[in-house]
Write a protein that holds these residues in place. Structure first.
Motif, PDB file in Angstrom:
ATOM      1  N   UNK A  28      13.702  -0.903   7.756  1.00 38.26           N
ATOM      2  CA  UNK A  28      12.823  -2.069   7.691  1.00 38.26           C
ATOM      3  C   UNK A  28      11.617  -1.799   6.802  1.00 38.26           C
ATOM      4  N   UNK A  29      11.083  -0.581   6.882  1.00 40.41           N
ATOM      5  CA  UNK A  29       9.923  -0.204   6.062  1.00 40.41           C
ATOM      6  C   UNK A  29      10.282  -0.205   4.579  1.00 40.41           C
ATOM      7  N   UNK A  30      11.449   0.337   4.253  1.00 37.27           N
ATOM      8  CA  UNK A  30      11.890   0.354   2.857  1.00 37.27           C
ATOM      9  C   UNK A  30      12.050  -1.063   2.307  1.00 37.27           C
ATOM     10  N   UNK A  31      12.669  -1.920   3.112  1.00 33.26           N
ATOM     11  CA  UNK A  31      12.886  -3.298   2.665  1.00 33.26           C
ATOM     12  C   UNK A  31      11.573  -4.038   2.469  1.00 33.26           C
ATOM     13  N   UNK A  32      10.579  -3.744   3.316  1.00 31.43           N
ATOM     14  CA  UNK A  32       9.290  -4.422   3.231  1.00 31.43           C
ATOM     15  C   UNK A  32       8.444  -3.910   2.078  1.00 31.43           C
ATOM     16  N   UNK A  33       8.348  -2.599   1.961  1.00 33.68           N
ATOM     17  CA  UNK A  33       7.402  -2.011   0.995  1.00 33.68           C
ATOM     18  C   UNK A  33       8.007  -1.764  -0.386  1.00 33.68           C
ATOM     19  N   UNK A  34       9.327  -1.675  -0.477  1.00 34.80           N
ATOM     20  CA  UNK A  34       9.960  -1.389  -1.762  1.00 34.80           C
ATOM     21  C   UNK A  34      11.080  -2.391  -2.048  1.00 34.80           C
ATOM     22  N   UNK A  35      10.697  -3.651  -2.266  1.00 34.38           N
ATOM     23  CA  UNK A  35      11.719  -4.678  -2.522  1.00 34.38           C
ATOM     24  C   UNK A  35      12.329  -4.599  -3.916  1.00 34.38           C
ATOM     25  N   UNK A 191      -9.616  -0.357  -0.855  1.00 34.75           N
ATOM     26  CA  UNK A 191      -8.513  -1.219  -0.458  1.00 34.75           C
ATOM     27  C   UNK A 191      -9.007  -2.415   0.352  1.00 34.75           C
ATOM     28  N   UNK A 192     -10.116  -2.242   1.052  1.00 32.27           N
ATOM     29  CA  UNK A 192     -10.663  -3.342   1.844  1.00 32.27           C
ATOM     30  C   UNK A 192     -11.085  -4.522   0.976  1.00 32.27           C
ATOM     31  N   UNK A 227      -8.262   5.351  -8.160  1.00 32.77           N
ATOM     32  CA  UNK A 227      -7.161   6.292  -8.357  1.00 32.77           C
ATOM     33  C   UNK A 227      -7.142   7.351  -7.259  1.00 32.77           C
ATOM     34  N   UNK A 228      -8.297   7.926  -6.959  1.00 31.56           N
ATOM     35  CA  UNK A 228      -8.358   9.021  -5.991  1.00 31.56           C
ATOM     36  C   UNK A 228      -9.469   8.762  -4.988  1.00 31.56           C
ATOM     37  N   UNK A 236      -4.876   3.681  -5.061  1.00 24.17           N
ATOM     38  CA  UNK A 236      -4.160   2.536  -5.635  1.00 24.17           C
ATOM     39  C   UNK A 236      -2.927   2.190  -4.796  1.00 24.17           C
ATOM     40  N   UNK A 237      -2.294   3.188  -4.181  1.00 25.61           N
ATOM     41  CA  UNK A 237      -1.158   2.903  -3.316  1.00 25.61           C
ATOM     42  C   UNK A 237      -1.604   2.117  -2.083  1.00 25.61           C
ATOM     43  N   UNK A 238      -2.768   2.451  -1.561  1.00 23.49           N
ATOM     44  CA  UNK A 238      -3.311   1.709  -0.419  1.00 23.49           C
ATOM     45  C   UNK A 238      -3.626   0.267  -0.811  1.00 23.49           C
ATOM     46  N   UNK A 239      -4.110   0.095  -2.040  1.00 22.04           N
ATOM     47  CA  UNK A 239      -4.479  -1.246  -2.489  1.00 22.04           C
ATOM     48  C   UNK A 239      -3.270  -2.173  -2.533  1.00 22.04           C
ATOM     49  N   UNK A 240      -2.141  -1.657  -2.994  1.00 25.07           N
ATOM     50  CA  UNK A 240      -0.928  -2.475  -3.046  1.00 25.07           C
ATOM     51  C   UNK A 240      -0.582  -2.961  -1.645  1.00 25.07           C
ATOM     52  N   UNK A 241      -0.656  -2.069  -0.668  1.00 24.20           N
ATOM     53  CA  UNK A 241      -0.332  -2.457   0.703  1.00 24.20           C
ATOM     54  C   UNK A 241      -1.389  -3.387   1.288  1.00 24.20           C
ATOM     55  N   UNK A 242      -2.649  -3.174   0.920  1.00 27.85           N
ATOM     56  CA  UNK A 242      -3.730  -4.011   1.455  1.00 27.85           C
ATOM     57  C   UNK A 242      -3.613  -5.456   0.987  1.00 27.85           C
ATOM     58  N   UNK A 243      -2.918  -5.682  -0.122  1.00 26.05           N
ATOM     59  CA  UNK A 243      -2.759  -7.043  -0.639  1.00 26.05           C
ATOM     60  C   UNK A 243      -1.804  -7.878   0.201  1.00 26.05           C
ATOM     61  N   UNK A 244      -1.079  -7.250   1.108  1.00 26.08           N
ATOM     62  CA  UNK A 244      -0.192  -7.979   1.992  1.00 26.08           C
ATOM     63  C   UNK A 244       0.911  -8.741   1.284  1.00 26.08           C
ATOM     64  N   UNK A 245       1.464  -8.148   0.246  1.00 16.79           N
ATOM     65  CA  UNK A 245       2.542  -8.788  -0.501  1.00 16.79           C
ATOM     66  C   UNK A 245       2.074  -9.693  -1.619  1.00 16.79           C
ATOM     67  N   UNK A 246       0.769  -9.807  -1.818  1.00 19.57           N
ATOM     68  CA  UNK A 246       0.246 -10.695  -2.865  1.00 19.57           C
ATOM     69  C   UNK A 246       0.020  -9.981  -4.200  1.00 19.57           C
TER      70      UNK A 246
END
Length: 420
Positions: A28-35, A191-192, A227-228, A236-246
């Motif tokens: 489920x995590x793979x399908x959600x985060x890596x479409x 990310x916030x 970046x760090x 930057x990886x956190x930022x992608x997730x913080x966007x909630x799919x946007x």
């Protein structure tokens, strides 16, 4: 030969079901985060025009100025090819396609800028410019369009949210949100801030009864903190997730990022080692998420005497080719004079590799042996390469089908394949 092997097993059928249960959360995590990549067209560039400068004829004006630059500084294929070092067989087709592109679709992605390129102005003035941008873009626009508003930092946050609101409300009033709408959030450090911007878009959707997630946005990577993080993780990886799919893209900001690291002005460029590091982190963080990475810009403008224009063209062409080889399929263009070399680099990149890519795909689909043994992942890359060439106008459907034996729909199916 012909002997029937006896097949023996030791594990019961229940073990497989147990493994499925153990890995169900991971699946489920793979399908959600890596479409995976959405498979849609990605513009080859983004053009930034300040909000006070943007007008009804801006896109056509950019195309006309680019054509005028060609007429003055490289009036035929031979002279243009000589400036850029194009192979003799490429110079003619590339030059012809560049001119046709500048006449038909000079700008693929336009961003009306209310941040650095616009500056700070009275609220009423910025309101007026944002409303005008919405009206004009609703009437006539390139395939992709949008605005860059001020960032989520405390001093300008309220102004950025209001400009976004004025622009989006204006688009709705003028007929609705265009399919190619892109919004850009600059100078992100935490990310916030991304989550807060996503919250604003969610609120707008609820007010207007829009489908949740209709509004997406690009995150500009312009600070070292993007970046760090202080704990050593990739922010930057956190930022992608913080966007909630946007999140739709990560755009590298050449000059703000370079300055943040103390790079002197003379060495701030997309090919500086600091830039390469940042973009490599962005690329890995975005891989598989459906978020696309864009290179930044050069501030060396092709203006002045012909020799000076040629030098600037060679630099821009080299940087664009360099980015394409590193799988950064998009970049920023800041001046009409950059359009000829943007398209020349892109068209040459796809045309010079077209025959080999098509032949390899034809062999792959026929399961024929050649000098290269390709796997499904490579077939996806090859079909994606041809589709990008089709999207931008470097290639034509008829020639791709003739060389590969594959229709556009078949290419799209191959490009969309995912490991099972």
């Amino acid at each position: 030969m012909g002997r029937q092997e006896r097949v023996r097993t030791s594990l019961g059928a229940g073990v497989g079901k147990e493994v499925d249960g153990l890995l169900a959360p991971v699946d489920a995590e793979l399908a959600l985060r890596y479409p995976g990549d959405p498979g849609t067209r990605q513009p080859v560039h983004t053009v930034y025009v300040p909000g006070d400068v943007f007008g009804a004829g801006t896109v056509r004006e950019w195309g006309d100025r680019a054509l005028a630059a060609l007429d003055e500084h490289a009036p035929d294929a031979d002279s243009f090819g000589a400036v850029l070092g194009l192979d003799g067989g490429l110079a003619g087709p590339v030059y012809e396609r560049v001119r046709a592109k500048l006449e038909r679709e000079p700008v693929e992605d336009l961003r009306v800028d209310f941040e650095d390129g616009y500056g700070h102005r009275p609220d009423a003035e910025e309101d007026e410019h944002a409303a005008r941008a919405a009206r004009l873009l609703a009437e006539d626009s390139p395939p992709y369009l949008g605005v860059r508003v001020k960032c989520m930092e405390a001093g300008v946050r309220e102004r950025g949210v209001r400009t976004l609101d004025v622009f989006l409300t204006g688009l709705l009033a003028a007929g609705g949100l265009p399919e190619g709408l892109n919004l850009t959030l600059p100078k992100v450090t935490y990310a916030e801030q991304v989550a807060a911007f996503a919250h604003v878009l969610d609120a707008f959707e609820r007010v207007h009864g829009l489908e949740s997630g209709r509004l997406g946005f690009e995150i500009q990577i312009e600070t070292s903190q993007a970046i760090l993080a202080t704990d050593g993780t990739a922010t930057v990886a956190r930022m992608i997730q913080a966007a909630g799919g946007r999140a739709t893209g990560l755009h590298y900001g050449t000059f703000d990022y370079s300055a943040a690291l103390g790079v002197s002005a003379a060495h701030q460029a997309p090919d500086h080692p600091a830039a390469d590091h940042a973009k490599a982190v962005m690329q890995v963080a975005a891989a598989g998420t459906g978020v696309r990475v864009s290179d930044g810009s050069t501030n060396v403008l092709p203006v002045g005497p012909t020799a000076q224009v040629h030098d600037a063209w060679r630099l821009h062409h080299r940087l664009t080719r360099r980015a394409l080889a590193r799988a950064y399929h998009q970049g920023w263009d800041m001046h009409p004079g950059h359009l000829p070399t943007r398209y020349a680099a892109v068209f040459a990149f796809y045309r010079e590799g077209f025959a080999q890519a098509a032949a390899r795909l034809a062999a792959y689909t026929a399961r024929a042996q050649g000098d290269v043994l390709d796997e499904p992942a490579t077939a996806r890359a090859l079909s994606g390469y041809l589709l990008r060439g089709l999207h931008c106008g470097a290639l034509d459907s008829a020639e791709v089908t003739a060389a590969s034996g594959l229709s556009r729909a078949e290419l799209e199916n191959l490009a969309a394949l995912r490991p099972q």
